[in-house]
Design an enzyme around this catalytic site. Structure first.
Site, mmCIF file in Angstrom:
data_model
loop_
_atom_site.group_PDB
_atom_site.id
_atom_site.type_symbol
_atom_site.label_atom_id
_atom_site.label_comp_id
_atom_site.label_asym_id
_atom_site.label_seq_id
_atom_site.Cartn_x
_atom_site.Cartn_y
_atom_site.Cartn_z
ATOM 1 C CG HIS A 127 -2.113 -40.092 13.929
ATOM 2 N ND1 HIS A 127 -1.715 -40.322 12.234
ATOM 3 C CD2 HIS A 127 -2.646 -41.137 13.478
ATOM 4 C CE1 HIS A 127 -2.456 -41.043 11.341
ATOM 5 N NE2 HIS A 127 -2.990 -41.779 12.229
ATOM 6 C CB CYS A 178 -0.287 -5.576 6.673
ATOM 7 S SG CYS A 178 -1.624 -7.130 7.528
ATOM 8 C CB ALA A 207 3.279 12.366 10.371
ATOM 9 C CE LYS A 253 -2.872 -13.693 2.104
ATOM 10 N NZ LYS A 253 -2.052 -13.193 1.451
ATOM 11 N N GLY A 266 -3.287 0.115 8.229
ATOM 12 C CA GLY A 266 -2.020 -0.262 7.389
ATOM 13 C C GLY A 266 -2.505 -0.822 5.864
ATOM 14 N NE ARG A 286 2.971 -2.414 -1.321
ATOM 15 C CZ ARG A 286 1.652 -1.631 -1.203
ATOM 16 N NH1 ARG A 286 1.198 -1.911 -2.307
ATOM 17 N NH2 ARG A 286 1.044 -0.907 -0.579
ATOM 18 C CB VAL A 290 5.416 -5.108 -11.397
ATOM 19 C CG1 VAL A 290 4.622 -5.702 -13.065
ATOM 20 C CG2 VAL A 290 4.561 -3.043 -11.769
HETATM 21 P P1 FAD Z 1 1.885 -0.592 5.404
HETATM 22 O O1 FAD Z 1 1.531 -1.753 5.816
HETATM 23 O O2 FAD Z 1 2.331 0.012 4.254
HETATM 24 O O3 FAD Z 1 2.426 0.818 6.261
HETATM 25 C C1 FAD Z 1 1.913 1.868 6.539
HETATM 26 C C2 FAD Z 1 1.325 2.905 6.649
HETATM 27 O O4 FAD Z 1 1.675 4.341 7.181
HETATM 28 C C3 FAD Z 1 0.103 3.084 5.427
HETATM 29 O O5 FAD Z 1 -0.710 2.692 6.671
HETATM 30 C C4 FAD Z 1 0.026 4.898 5.275
HETATM 31 O O6 FAD Z 1 -1.398 4.710 5.136
HETATM 32 C C5 FAD Z 1 1.100 5.293 6.640
HETATM 33 N N1 FAD Z 1 1.915 6.522 5.857
HETATM 34 C C6 FAD Z 1 2.538 6.809 5.557
HETATM 35 N N2 FAD Z 1 2.685 8.239 5.229
HETATM 36 C C7 FAD Z 1 2.384 8.788 5.994
HETATM 37 C C8 FAD Z 1 3.172 9.493 6.697
HETATM 38 N N3 FAD Z 1 3.549 10.469 5.790
HETATM 39 N N4 FAD Z 1 2.621 10.038 7.808
HETATM 40 C C9 FAD Z 1 0.873 9.415 8.476
HETATM 41 N N5 FAD Z 1 0.674 7.954 8.023
HETATM 42 C C10 FAD Z 1 1.866 7.247 6.450
HETATM 43 N N6 FAD Z 1 2.665 -9.712 3.674
HETATM 44 C C11 FAD Z 1 2.788 -10.747 4.257
HETATM 45 O O7 FAD Z 1 3.351 -10.667 5.161
HETATM 46 N N7 FAD Z 1 1.548 -11.423 4.331
HETATM 47 C C12 FAD Z 1 0.427 -11.433 2.947
HETATM 48 O O8 FAD Z 1 -0.365 -12.289 3.363
HETATM 49 C C13 FAD Z 1 0.670 -10.752 2.787
HETATM 50 N N8 FAD Z 1 -0.268 -10.701 1.516
HETATM 51 C C14 FAD Z 1 -0.362 -8.470 1.182
HETATM 52 C C15 FAD Z 1 -0.760 -9.013 -0.402
HETATM 53 C C16 FAD Z 1 -0.881 -7.108 -0.693
HETATM 54 C C17 FAD Z 1 -2.007 -7.944 -1.641
HETATM 55 C C18 FAD Z 1 -0.044 -6.495 -0.552
HETATM 56 C C19 FAD Z 1 -0.070 -5.118 -1.382
HETATM 57 C C20 FAD Z 1 0.436 -6.948 -0.034
HETATM 58 C C21 FAD Z 1 0.208 -7.784 1.238
HETATM 59 N N9 FAD Z 1 1.806 -8.482 2.522
HETATM 60 C C22 FAD Z 1 1.944 -9.407 2.963
HETATM 61 C C23 FAD Z 1 2.263 -7.170 2.595
HETATM 62 C C24 FAD Z 1 2.352 -6.278 3.778
HETATM 63 O O9 FAD Z 1 1.624 -5.967 3.378
HETATM 64 C C25 FAD Z 1 3.891 -5.379 3.686
HETATM 65 O O10 FAD Z 1 4.621 -5.923 4.113
HETATM 66 C C26 FAD Z 1 3.005 -4.622 5.490
HETATM 67 O O11 FAD Z 1 1.693 -3.935 5.900
HETATM 68 C C27 FAD Z 1 4.616 -3.707 5.630
HETATM 69 O O12 FAD Z 1 4.109 -2.991 6.948
HETATM 70 P P2 FAD Z 1 4.676 -1.870 6.737
HETATM 71 O O13 FAD Z 1 3.896 -1.124 8.579
HETATM 72 O O14 FAD Z 1 6.065 -1.663 6.782
HETATM 73 O O15 FAD Z 1 3.715 -0.740 6.153
#
Ligand code: FAD
Length: 840
Positions: free
Chosen positions: A436, A42, A114, A51, A40, A264, A262
């Protein structure tokens, strides 16, 4: 491709893949569908690639500053493509790792987009999969704003793929993503300008932390414009120009690249969620407290449900949801200890309550700070910028929030999160041995600083932050903290000299303040009890009302022999004992009135006068039922190798029960640091001591257990205080139990409604002549330390104070019925909303 599963997870981010793995662990036949790469946002475009690159920029910074460490390296440069290559390989490795884990866990993976295609059916590119339960984990997408020139900007996905480091970078949006890229490129030499609409970048971080970061950024040539609205982005001067307005004036920033960061937004495109009965609210999937959506058998987790949009929160929700599906438990996510990390330089991390939030809610907090400049480890690392700040509950000492800016803040926050999640106190943190020299020592020092006893910095006199004016809604809920903190009259015990001995109790000018303080304390207790008696007859106080009138010298003399860290275990409704220990009389009276502002929030049936901050455990037992608890308390003190003494107070009636003998025996056999303090008022429960006890001199009962035991004149304040102090201090040194019997007399019988017929008139008159307050006043008067005029003033003052105490209790709100189970057992429900929900 058709298949049939117990659980199908849509989305392979940290929410989705963790949910799938946990579901499989729980024995569910599980599938996961991902349209892009597993891992995803992350793993592929978020946490991990950023990172990895930040590690490169940090290393570059360290290398440039390496000379003082002895590093000899000329012409240090930065190879951006190499950093990109490394980033890609880290991402690849982790993506493969997740794929491997899913395979090894027995999870079937489908590649494709999906769609919800009817009850229990998921369509993946035209093929249909059956599912008993479906978990939506489709994450979030980059937010866009309709701004002229937006097409000239790049987003967080694109900036990760840049071919070169921009000379000038403008960042629109001062959130976490924007500030992390700002930190990275500033370290790599870009001239960075951040434009933020709000008054502060990183709006959810405490301002004092943000100030440290923005100063650091300024040191690298970065600029931060807050309260600034970007109007448009245009091409010009061989690059781009961001035009903005701020404070009614216009301005512009030149840049080679403009990052639009701005925020997500939840992502459900192509999912046909609403068609399947899943309710959306401004793109967010709506879930109930158990993470179930409006559609039967459909659950949702992670960024797609909004709230805290972080990877670890998504994973946590994934586990909660599938455990609920498996019927393992009824889990309701508890976010109060979810940590937030910002990988800037210096790093920022926080968890729990913030100072600003505490002020807004009117919550009184104790604050402790420790600067990394005083940390040995930070100095050896050469990274001493920043500090640790902790916020705690002034009453219970529980850690409520931790805020860190400095080296490895994002790792350090884990200890604080663990403490907050488990309701640990500052004391429990500082009692934990910290290695320490390490950075976590700084959290321990901040915890000590909040208690005014940091070791490696000078302590501030007072670290309690006064609560600010609460909002209207908060007012009702926060009555206790607010009112207690703002309207308390001096109620603490008189300041005691460093050591109590014959000299400090001499009736001389040097000791005058202390001695007059003792006198006032006795008067306060007496007036409080007299007025409590009236309130009882007016039915303001329910149940029962004990009176200690006549026992003031015993109570004040006994209790003031203790140090602040010693513990008192006493029986229920001993108002005088609580007041002598410095428990706020308002909170005592409010408890008797059964009000929310009482020591136990009015939940104790007017009995529980517990004040943990004063180590006053009043109200756990009746007629000696608390003696075994004192044994337990003393065990804890011994186990922790502390030098505190447990002081257990009880009446002569309690000395006839088995628990008395068991407790004395145990304390002796196990060398426990308890001082048993018997208030022998000669008529326990209305029965003359000679009739109730084979041995009328109670102290002799303790001799049977081979412990030092004495009898003191309980009507003589100075004698009680001096002799009890000697016993307490001996016990502090050798951890041996001791016994003090204070001979005294209760003027009004056992309780307000006691007709007191079991004592002869002669006896009553004889003892009344020995009134301990009058006797002490004579001593003070004779030695010229006070006169009748002074005593009169004290009586008036005390009378006014007690009137205020009653008004306070009268006007205090009743406990909220829906909070009935809260506070019944200290802290139990505060941290576990799901338990409360179940019980209520
Ligand atoms: P996502 O990681 O967004 O995963 C969702 C997945 O669903 C995606 O792979 C997508 O392709 C898939 N998907 C969507 N729709 C469909 C569909 N219909 N069918 C099949 N697949 C689908 N969070 C932290 O905790 N620490 C950090 O350091 C951090 N740094 C970040 C840096 C950046 C630049 C960004 C943009 C985000 C960062 N985040 C960080 C936030 C973190 O990435 C998200 O909070 C996290 O990934 C959310 O997880 P999720 O599983 O909800 O969704």
């Amino acid at each position: 491709m058709a298949g049939s599963f117990d659980v199908v997870v849509i989305g392979g981010g940290p929410g989705g893949y963790v949910a799938a793995l946990r579901a499989a662990q729980l024995g569910a036949k599980t599938a996961i569908v991902e349209k892009d790469r597993m891992g995803g946002t992350c793993l592929v475009r978020g946490c991990i690639p950023t990172k990895a690159l930040l590690q490169s920029s940090e290393l570059y910074t360290l290398a440039k500053g390496g000379q003082p460490f002895g590093l000899v390296a000329d012409n240090i440069g930065f190879d951006w493509p190499a950093a990109q290559k490394r980033k890609a390989s880290v991402v690849d490795q982790l993506v493969k790792g997740v794929e491997g884990l899913l395979k090894a866990g027995g999870v079937t993976s489908y590649r494709g987009a999906a769609r919800l295609a009817g009850k229990g059916v998921v369509d993946v590119g035209g093929d249909q999969v059956q599912a008993k339960d479906i978990v939506i984990a489709t994450g979030s997408a980059i937010a866009r704003i309709p701004m002229p020139g937006a097409e000239l900007t790049i987003d967080s996905d694109q900036i990760l793929e840049l071919r070169e480091v921009p000379k000038r970078l403008a960042v629109i949006g001062g959130g976490v993503v924007g500030m992390e890229f700002a930190a990275m490129f500033a370290a790599l030499g870009s001239k960075v300008t951040v434009l933020e609409m709000l008054p502060q970048v990183l709006a959810m971080v405490d301002a004092d932390l943000v100030n440290v970061y923005t100063k650091h950024l300024a040191g690298l040539g970065g600029e931060v414009h807050t309260d600034t609205k970007v109007e448009k982005v245009v091409k010009g001067n061989g690059g781009l120009q961001v035009q903005f307005s701020s404070g009614g004036e216009g301005g512009a920033v030149e840049a080679d690249q403009v990052l639009l960061a701005v925020g997500r937004v939840p992502y459900t495109d192509g999912l046909d969620a609403e068609k399947a009965g899943v309710k959306l609210d401004r793109r967010r999937v709506v879930v109930d407290p158990h993470l179930h959506t409006d559609a039967d058998g459909v659950w949702a987790i992670g960024d797609v449900i909004g709230g805290i949009m972080l990877a670890h929160v998504a994973s946590y929700e994934g586990v909660c949801a599938v455990e609920n599906i498996a019927g393992h438990s009824q889990r309701v996510p508890d976010y109060h200890a979810a940590p937030n990390c910002v990988y800037t330089d210096p790093e920022i991390a926080h968890v729990g309550l913030g100072e600003k939030e505490a002020k807004e809610k009117g919550v009184a907090v104790k604050v402790g700070r420790f600067p990394f400049a005083a940390s040995g480890r930070a100095l050896t690392l050469g990274q001493s910028e920043g500090f640790v700040k902790v916020l705690s509950d002034p009453e219970s000492g529980r850690l409520l929030g931790a805020h860190i800016i400095g080296p490895r803040a994002t790792d350090l926050i884990a200890e604080a999160a663990l403490a907050i999640q488990n309701g640990l106190t500052l004391e429990q943190i500082d009692l934990t041995i910290h290695a320490h020299p390490t950075l976590p020592e700084s959290l321990m020092e901040a915890a000590l600083a909040a208690q005014g006893r940091a070791i490696h910095i000078a302590n501030r006199r007072s670290t309690a932050a006064p609560p600010a004016a609460p909002t209207q809604t908060a007012q009702n809920n926060q009555n206790r903290e607010k009112e207690m903190a703002t309207t308390i009259k001096p109620s603490s015990p008189p300041p005691t000299p460093d050591a109590i001995n014959a000299k400090s109790l001499e009736l001389t000018k040097n000791n005058r303040d202390f001695l007059l303080g003792l006198h006032r304390q006795m008067q306060l207790i007496r007036r409080f009890e007299e007025r409590a008696q009236e309130q009882y007859t007016k039915a303001k106080i329910g149940g029962y009302c004990h009176l200690n009138i006549g026992e003031e010298a015993t109570v004040v003399g006994g209790i003031l022999a203790l140090k602040a860290n010693d513990w008192i275990f006493t029986s229920y409704r001993e108002h005088g004992h609580a007041i002598a220990r410095g428990v706020d009389p308002k909170a005592v009276m409010a408890e008797l009135f059964g009000k929310e502002t009482g020591t136990s929030h009015g939940r104790g049936g007017s009995m529980h006068l517990v004040d943990y901050s004063r180590r006053f455990m009043g109200g756990y037992g009746i007629v000696g039922g608390h003696l075994p608890l004192a044994v337990g308390g003393a065990w804890a003190v011994r186990y922790r190798k502390q030098k505190d003494v447990v002081f257990c107070m009880f009446g002569d009636g309690a000395t006839n029960i088995g628990a008395f003998h068991e407790s004395l025996n145990m304390s002796k056999v196990f060398d426990l640091p308890v001082v048993w303090f018997c208030i022998n008022n000669r008529c326990g429960m209305g029965t003359p001591v000679e009739a109730a006890s084979a041995v009328a001199d109670i102290y002799k009962k303790a001799c049977a257990y081979d412990m030092e035991s004495i009898q003191v004149d309980g009507m003589n304040l100075r004698e009680v205080l001096l002799k009890t102090s000697e016993m307490v201090e001996k016990t502090r040194i050798d951890s041996q139990p001791r016994f003090v019997e204070a001979l005294c007399y209760r003027f009004r019988g056992h309780s307000v409604v006691d007709p007191d017929k079991y004592r002869s008139e002669e006896d009553k008159v004889k003892w009344r002549k020995a009134d301990p307050i009058v006797a002490f006043e004579h001593e003070l008067e004779k030695s010229g330390l006070a006169d009748e005029e002074y005593f009169k003033n004290v009586r008036q003052e005390v009378d006014a104070q007690v009137r205020e105490v009653i008004d306070f209790a009268d006007e205090s709100p009743d406990p909220n019925v829906s909070d009935l189970y809260k506070y019944t057992y200290a802290g139990q429900w505060d941290n576990r909303p799901e338990l409360r929900a179940e019980r209520v």
